[in-house]
Each structure stands twice: as structure tokens, then as C-alpha cells.
Design a protein around this motif. Structure first.
Motif, PDB file in Angstrom:
ATOM      1  N   VAL A 177      -3.849   2.955   0.612  1.00 17.23           N
ATOM      2  CA  VAL A 177      -4.220   2.112   1.751  1.00 17.23           C
ATOM      3  C   VAL A 177      -5.247   1.076   1.329  1.00 17.23           C
ATOM      4  N   MET A 178      -6.255   1.497   0.568  1.00 22.61           N
ATOM      5  CA  MET A 178      -7.297   0.571   0.119  1.00 22.61           C
ATOM      6  C   MET A 178      -6.722  -0.509  -0.796  1.00 22.61           C
ATOM      7  N   GLY A 182      -3.590  -1.558  -0.822  1.00 21.23           N
ATOM      8  CA  GLY A 182      -2.766  -2.425   0.007  1.00 21.23           C
ATOM      9  C   GLY A 182      -3.585  -3.427   0.796  1.00 21.23           C
ATOM     10  N   LEU A 183      -4.704  -2.959   1.369  1.00 25.17           N
ATOM     11  CA  LEU A 183      -5.590  -3.867   2.100  1.00 25.17           C
ATOM     12  C   LEU A 183      -6.203  -4.910   1.170  1.00 25.17           C
ATOM     13  N   SER A 198      -3.659  -7.525   0.425  1.00 31.97           N
ATOM     14  CA  SER A 198      -3.435  -8.359   1.605  1.00 31.97           C
ATOM     15  C   SER A 198      -4.548  -9.388   1.761  1.00 31.97           C
ATOM     16  N   GLY A 241       1.332  -5.410  -1.543  1.00 32.37           N
ATOM     17  CA  GLY A 241       0.297  -4.947  -0.627  1.00 32.37           C
ATOM     18  C   GLY A 241       0.873  -4.176   0.552  1.00 32.37           C
ATOM     19  N   ILE A 242       1.948  -4.706   1.133  1.00 31.14           N
ATOM     20  CA  ILE A 242       2.590  -4.015   2.259  1.00 31.14           C
ATOM     21  C   ILE A 242       3.173  -2.684   1.801  1.00 31.14           C
ATOM     22  N   LEU A 285       0.276  -0.246   1.290  1.00 32.51           N
ATOM     23  CA  LEU A 285      -0.342   0.074   2.573  1.00 32.51           C
ATOM     24  C   LEU A 285       0.549   1.001   3.400  1.00 32.51           C
ATOM     25  N   GLY A 302       0.705   4.477   1.848  1.00 26.79           N
ATOM     26  CA  GLY A 302      -0.568   5.164   2.067  1.00 26.79           C
ATOM     27  C   GLY A 302      -0.716   5.666   3.486  1.00 26.79           C
ATOM     28  N   LEU A 303      -0.295   4.860   4.454  1.00 26.27           N
ATOM     29  CA  LEU A 303      -0.378   5.285   5.853  1.00 26.27           C
ATOM     30  C   LEU A 303       0.536   6.472   6.137  1.00 26.27           C
TER      31      LEU A 303
END
Length: 203
Positions: free
Chosen positions: A25-26, A28-29, A32, A47-48, A51, A54-55
Motif C-alpha cells: 500500500v505504501m 502504491g501510494l 501515485s 502504483g495501482i 495499492l 496491498g488493500l
């Protein structure tokens, strides 16, 4: 001495499989955010993918194994790539806006900070998450609010622009030249036809 201590601390950090979704997640953010600073789909697809995987790992811990998360990254990456290619959110189907600096040539925009030969900024119409570019002019000063066209992308870092007044003047000159050439050609055709008619009447 500081470097060995830092390396020792990093080696002692225990990042287990439970932390992997959070790391995705980190990452990916982070990608982004980089995309927002340098638009053009350079980072957004990966990135998507990171993310989203990770979610999924955070909300469905049963799928948080490294192997399944790796597969999810590939799946989400393929999906985001397909959506990007199909819908082309960066400026219309097939244009691949700002995917490279050459794509900026011919784009229109508006001056946000007075543009001179040494400084200035423009906002490119439909320029992605960050449509602002440093700009320079070939001829004099272009005031804030003026509509401009990118005539030289300059690698995408600093673009060379011209005011629409200058661009339109050049286009008008070319159109007028084309009209004069067509009129001259039409006059020649008429003169030839008249000459033939005169010869026919004499015969």
C-alpha cells in the motif's frame, strides 16, 4: 562508524509476511504521488497494482501470502494497463498525452506566470495531474492569461511557447500565400483557355 551501525539496525528489522500488504500500500501510494508530479502513466499502472494488491491483503488476511500477493499485483497491473489503454485518461484515445516530450508539441495552454526568454510558467490544457510546465518564449514577453501553443517541447522540462497571436499571424500568412498561388494558377488556366478560343476563331 555510523554506516555499520545503520546497516546493523536495518538488518535487525524484522519485516514479516504480515507487514507485506502494508508495504505494498505504501509503495502504491508513493508511486501515485510520483505520477502526480510527473504525469504520463510512468508510475500509475504499477502504483495501482501495488495499492490494490496491498488493500486486498489488508482486508483479506487469508490472501496475504507473498505468492498470492505477487499474483494479485500481476492481475491488477494487467487490469490497470488495459483500462489505461482502453480509456486513455491522459487526453483522448490514441493520443498518449505526455507519454513523451514530443507529445507536448502543438498542445495549447494558458500563461500562469509571465513568460519571457528566461522565465515563466504555463498550464497545458488537459495536461494530466500536473499540467504546469516551465516555459520560455522565442519572441519577447507573453503576459499572464495569454493563450499559447507549445512549439518546442524541449524534453518536457522547459517548453518553448508562442502566443496565439504570433501563431495565427504565421498561419494567416501561409493561407494568404496559398490563396495567391491558387489565384495565379487559375488566371493562367483562364488565359490559356482564352488563347485557345482566339486560335479557334481565327481558324
Amino acid at each position: 562508524m555510523a554506516r555499520p551501525r545503520l546497516a546493523h539496525v536495518l538488518l535487525q528489522l524484522d519485516i514479516g509476511p504480515d507487514a507485506l500488504p502494508l508495504l505494498l500500500v505504501m509503495a502504491g501510494l508513493g508511486l501515485s504521488i510520483l505520477e502526480a508530479l510527473a504525469p504520463g502513466a510512468n508510475f500509475i499502472i504499477v502504483g495501482i497494482a501495488l495499492l490494490a494488491a496491498g488493500l486486498v491483503g489488508l482486508f483479506l488476511p487469508a490472501l496475504a501470502s507473498p505468492l498470492l500477493l505477487g499474483i494479485l499485483v500481476l492481475v491488477f497491473g494487467a487490469l490497470s494497463f488495459y483500462v489505461y489503454r482502453e480509456f486513455d485518461f491522459y487526453g483522448g484515445k490514441g493520443t498518449a498525452q505526455t507519454s513523451d516530450s514530443d507529445a507536448l508539441k502543438g498542445k495549447t495552454g494558458r500563461v500562469t506566470e509571465r513568460v519571457t526568454k528566461s522565465e515563466g510558467q504555463i498550464k497545458v490544457a488537459g495536461g494530466g495531474f500536473n499540467p504546469y510546465y516551465a516555459a520560455r518564449s522565442y519572441h519577447g514577453e507573453i503576459p499572464e492569461g495569454t493563450e499559447v501553443m507549445v512549439v518546442d517541447p524541449g524534453g518536457g522540462n522547459v517548453v518553448m511557447v508562442e502566443s496565439f497571436d504570433i501563431v495565427e499571424d504565421e498561419i494567416d500568412r501561409e493561407l494568404a500565400k496559398g490563396r495567391r498561388e491558387r489565384e495565379a494558377a487559375a488566371d493562367e488556366v483562364i488565359e490559356r483557355e482564352q488563347g485557345r478560343e482566339e486560335e479557334t476563331e481565327r481558324a
